[in-house]
Write an enzyme that holds these catalytic residues in place. Structure first.
Site, PDB file in Angstrom:
ATOM      1  N   TYR A   1      49.558 -20.932  20.214  1.00 38.36           N
ATOM      2  CA  TYR A   1      49.929 -20.018  19.143  1.00 38.36           C
ATOM      3  C   TYR A   1      49.734 -18.562  19.597  1.00 38.36           C
ATOM      4  O   TYR A   1      50.629 -17.939  20.137  1.00 38.36           O
ATOM      5  CB  TYR A   1      49.125 -20.308  17.869  1.00 38.36           C
ATOM      6  CG  TYR A   1      49.331 -21.704  17.350  1.00 38.36           C
ATOM      7  CD1 TYR A   1      50.554 -22.102  16.834  1.00 38.36           C
ATOM      8  CD2 TYR A   1      48.303 -22.642  17.384  1.00 38.36           C
ATOM      9  CE1 TYR A   1      50.754 -23.390  16.366  1.00 38.36           C
ATOM     10  CE2 TYR A   1      48.495 -23.927  16.909  1.00 38.36           C
ATOM     11  CZ  TYR A   1      49.722 -24.300  16.406  1.00 38.36           C
ATOM     12  OH  TYR A   1      49.916 -25.570  15.942  1.00 38.36           O
ATOM     13  N   CYS A   2      48.576 -18.027  19.356  1.00 34.57           N
ATOM     14  CA  CYS A   2      48.348 -16.595  19.553  1.00 34.57           C
ATOM     15  C   CYS A   2      48.304 -16.172  21.018  1.00 34.57           C
ATOM     16  O   CYS A   2      48.698 -15.054  21.338  1.00 34.57           O
ATOM     17  CB  CYS A   2      47.083 -16.173  18.815  1.00 34.57           C
ATOM     18  SG  CYS A   2      47.251 -16.473  17.025  1.00 34.57           S
ATOM     19  N   ILE A   3      47.857 -17.038  21.905  1.00 34.72           N
ATOM     20  CA  ILE A   3      47.830 -16.680  23.328  1.00 34.72           C
ATOM     21  C   ILE A   3      49.252 -16.651  23.883  1.00 34.72           C
ATOM     22  O   ILE A   3      49.674 -15.668  24.499  1.00 34.72           O
ATOM     23  CB  ILE A   3      46.936 -17.648  24.125  1.00 34.72           C
ATOM     24  CG1 ILE A   3      45.481 -17.573  23.628  1.00 34.72           C
ATOM     25  CG2 ILE A   3      47.023 -17.365  25.629  1.00 34.72           C
ATOM     26  CD1 ILE A   3      44.847 -16.196  23.684  1.00 34.72           C
TER      27      ILE A   3
END
Length: 180
Positions: free
Chosen positions: A113-115
């Site tokens: 997701y965020c990485i």
């Protein structure tokens, strides 16, 4: 080329609540990078996700806190975000531009997701990115084990390019600051 270290969503509610894969080693690797970055006076920027009401990282709850093993020191900013992108509706881009940063070293959670989003979005904004392959984590899902998700994203992101800017994946042991 000035570098900044990003510590993305290493929050109690993600690291301890789920719990995240290989968390002790990931936290140790991030802590080691923090020590090296601070010694070299490389900017360290934390990102903190607000997952909304009832989420393990709901704002202003215990899970929202940056994990104590990699906590910021005085003067290190925490950028609040509400989406997978560290750049969407946050001041991160302006902060980096103001500091003259053109290379990012990325660590944190959650891999898929965020990485992943931070790495890809950063290249489209003109940043070169080094993803620290052993300093990001996630959890198992219905299809893949966390270890497989991390390996897949390390492989998929290695060499990802949006024109002139690309992602390189390296282990924490190969990261030296300042990066030239």
């Amino acid at each position: 080329m000035k570098t900044a270290l990003l510590v993305i969503d290493v929050q109690v509610g993600i690291i301890d609540h789920f719990p995240s894969y290989n968390k002790d080693q990931v936290l140790a690797n991030i802590n080691h990078l923090l020590t090296k970055a601070r010694a070299a006076r490389v900017p360290v920027i934390y990102l903190r996700h607000d997952g909304g009401k009832g989420h393990p990282v709901e704002a202003h709850t215990a899970g929202w806190s940056i994990h104590e093993r990699v906590a910021p020191v005085e003067g290190e900013p925490i950028v609040e975000k509400r989406s997978c992108s560290s750049f969407y509706e946050t001041p991160l881009r302006a902060m980096l531009d103001e500091a003259g940063v053109s290379r990012l070293v990325v660590t944190g959670a959650m891999t898929e997701y965020c990485i992943d989003t931070a790495c890809r979005h950063a290249t489209t904004l003109g940043f070169d990115v080094t993803l620290v392959g052993d300093a990001h984590t996630t959890i198992d899902n219905e299809v893949l084990k966390a270890e497989q998700i991390i390996a897949h994203h390390n492989r998929a992101l290695e060499g990802f390019s949006s024109g002139k800017h690309a992602v390189t994946v390296k282990p924490a042991s190969e990261i030296a600051f300042p990066m030239l």
